[in-house]
Design a protein around this motif. Structure first.
Motif, PDB file in Angstrom:
ATOM      1  N   SER A  91       0.821  -1.213   0.000  1.00  0.00           N
ATOM      2  CA  SER A  91       0.000   0.000   0.000  1.00  0.00           C
ATOM      3  C   SER A  91       0.853   1.261   0.000  1.00  0.00           C
ATOM      4  O   SER A  91       0.421   2.309  -0.493  1.00  0.00           O
ATOM      5  N   ILE A 134      -8.367  -3.185   3.404  1.00  0.00           N
ATOM      6  CA  ILE A 134      -9.092  -1.926   3.207  1.00  0.00           C
ATOM      7  C   ILE A 134      -8.110  -0.789   2.939  1.00  0.00           C
ATOM      8  O   ILE A 134      -8.264  -0.011   1.989  1.00  0.00           O
ATOM      9  N   THR A 135      -7.081  -0.702   3.778  1.00  0.00           N
ATOM     10  CA  THR A 135      -6.069   0.348   3.611  1.00  0.00           C
ATOM     11  C   THR A 135      -5.361   0.214   2.273  1.00  0.00           C
ATOM     12  O   THR A 135      -5.146   1.209   1.562  1.00  0.00           O
ATOM     13  N   TYR A 189      -6.368  -1.235  -0.603  1.00  0.00           N
ATOM     14  CA  TYR A 189      -7.194  -0.888  -1.757  1.00  0.00           C
ATOM     15  C   TYR A 189      -7.562   0.595  -1.758  1.00  0.00           C
ATOM     16  O   TYR A 189      -7.645   1.222  -2.820  1.00  0.00           O
ATOM     17  N   ALA A 190      -7.757   1.164  -0.578  1.00  0.00           N
ATOM     18  CA  ALA A 190      -8.077   2.596  -0.504  1.00  0.00           C
ATOM     19  C   ALA A 190      -6.909   3.436  -1.009  1.00  0.00           C
ATOM     20  O   ALA A 190      -7.095   4.387  -1.770  1.00  0.00           O
ATOM     21  N   LEU A 220     -11.610   2.282  -4.329  1.00  0.00           N
ATOM     22  CA  LEU A 220     -12.479   2.486  -3.172  1.00  0.00           C
ATOM     23  C   LEU A 220     -13.656   1.519  -3.148  1.00  0.00           C
ATOM     24  O   LEU A 220     -14.158   1.190  -2.072  1.00  0.00           O
ATOM     25  N   ALA A 278     -12.333  -1.538  -1.599  1.00  0.00           N
ATOM     26  CA  ALA A 278     -12.061  -1.233  -0.196  1.00  0.00           C
ATOM     27  C   ALA A 278     -13.359  -1.233   0.606  1.00  0.00           C
ATOM     28  O   ALA A 278     -13.419  -1.767   1.718  1.00  0.00           O
ATOM     29  N   TYR A 279     -14.404  -0.639   0.018  1.00  0.00           N
ATOM     30  CA  TYR A 279     -15.691  -0.572   0.717  1.00  0.00           C
ATOM     31  C   TYR A 279     -16.300  -1.961   0.877  1.00  0.00           C
ATOM     32  O   TYR A 279     -16.914  -2.271   1.898  1.00  0.00           O
ATOM     33  N   SER A 293      -9.562   3.515   8.339  1.00  0.00           N
ATOM     34  CA  SER A 293      -8.987   3.077   7.066  1.00  0.00           C
ATOM     35  C   SER A 293      -9.887   3.484   5.905  1.00  0.00           C
ATOM     36  O   SER A 293      -9.413   3.992   4.878  1.00  0.00           O
ATOM     37  N   MET A 294     -11.184   3.298   6.080  1.00  0.00           N
ATOM     38  CA  MET A 294     -12.123   3.636   5.014  1.00  0.00           C
ATOM     39  C   MET A 294     -12.292   5.145   4.882  1.00  0.00           C
ATOM     40  O   MET A 294     -12.309   5.694   3.769  1.00  0.00           O
ATOM     41  N   GLY A 327      -9.382   6.671   3.112  1.00  0.00           N
ATOM     42  CA  GLY A 327      -9.445   6.453   1.670  1.00  0.00           C
ATOM     43  C   GLY A 327     -10.361   7.439   0.992  1.00  0.00           C
ATOM     44  O   GLY A 327     -10.019   8.011  -0.057  1.00  0.00           O
TER      45      GLY A 327
END
Length: 263
Positions: A141, A172-173, A175-176, A181, A184-185, A201-202, A205
């Motif tokens: 990431s 999540i981190t 992909y954000a 997103l 991530a979501y 984390s979300m 993002g």
């Protein structure tokens, strides 16, 4: 011996050390490993290293102990040097030591080296555990290694580690930060027991991608969940207040920030 070490009995440890120098139980491997561990716990790293050097016979425990001692003191260069020598001499490295060194590279900001080490783990037949996967995802990431992060995600799925909430937080981190997103979501919704780390984390993002609408709705959901936002949450949403087009969202963010500042 181990009980004395736990009690930090420095005097006893020095007596044993003197006994060894005098020839009592000379070069008993178990005893020397225990003594090296004891010295490390007393912050006498130099003495531990000296004892290690004096050992004519060393086993995996001896090497892992020295690496652990240096790592626990934040002496990463020394820990990594011992690690490389351990590999050169074909000693078996356990997953804890692999993760310790990979984590050391990560802490030093050397994300490429952390990923190379994880690749070496796989090539040498080491089985990645959730800690190794989290380190790998975190390194990906930071440097945007999109292809590799998906491979690590695939490994997590195959090993069923993707069901662990801390692994999902790392996903999540990852992909954000990779600007995916939607994925991530999707990972965010899969986490059943969401911690503040999951929410942050979300939110981070969304903030990074200037998605104020989604950030606003998610922030409201966080407040309704009963989880208390922390300074990381505020740091994530605060930039949105400066440029958010929707005045209502900007006022909501600013209002909460003012209330939190007065607590």
């Amino acid at each position: 011996m181990w009980c004395r070490g736990e009690m930090l009995d420095v005097g006893f440890g020095r007596e044993v050390h003197r006994a060894i120098d005098a020839g009592i139980d000379e070069w008993d491997l178990f005893l020397h490993n225990a003594l090296v561990t004891m010295c490390g716990r007393f912050w006498e790293v130099g003495v531990a290293h000296c004892l290690f050097d004096k050992m004519p016979v060393r086993d995996t425990v001896s090497w892992n102990t020295m690496i652990s001692i240096y790592a626990s003191k934040g002496m990463w260069d020394e820990a990594m040097e011992f690690f490389e020598k351990m590999l050169e001499q074909d000693f078996e490295v356990n997953i804890i030591t692999w993760n310790t060194i990979a984590g050391g590279y990560w802490r030093k900001g050397n994300f490429n080296s952390a990923l190379r080490l994880i690749s070496r783990m796989i090539l040498r037949g080491a089985y990645l555990d959730p800690v190794a996967i989290i380190i790998g995802l975190g390194a990906c990431s930071h440097i945007g290694a999109i292809k590799l992060d998906k491979q690590i995600h695939g490994y997590a799925i195959c090993s069923s580690y993707d069901k662990f909430d801390n692994v999902r937080n790392a996903l999540i981190t990852m992909y954000a930060r990779g600007q995916d997103l939607e994925r991530a979501y999707m990972m965010f919704r899969l986490v059943e027991e969401k911690s503040i780390i999951t929410w942050n984390s979300m939110l981070s993002g969304y903030s990074h991608m200037d998605r104020s609408e989604e950030a606003s709705f998610l922030f409201k959901e966080l407040l309704l969940s009963g989880i208390e936002p922390n300074y990381v949450t505020i740091a994530s949403i605060l930039p949105l207040c400066a440029w958010v087009a929707n005045l209502q969202h900007g006022e909501e963010f600013h209002c909460y920030h003012c209330k939190a500042s007065n607590i």
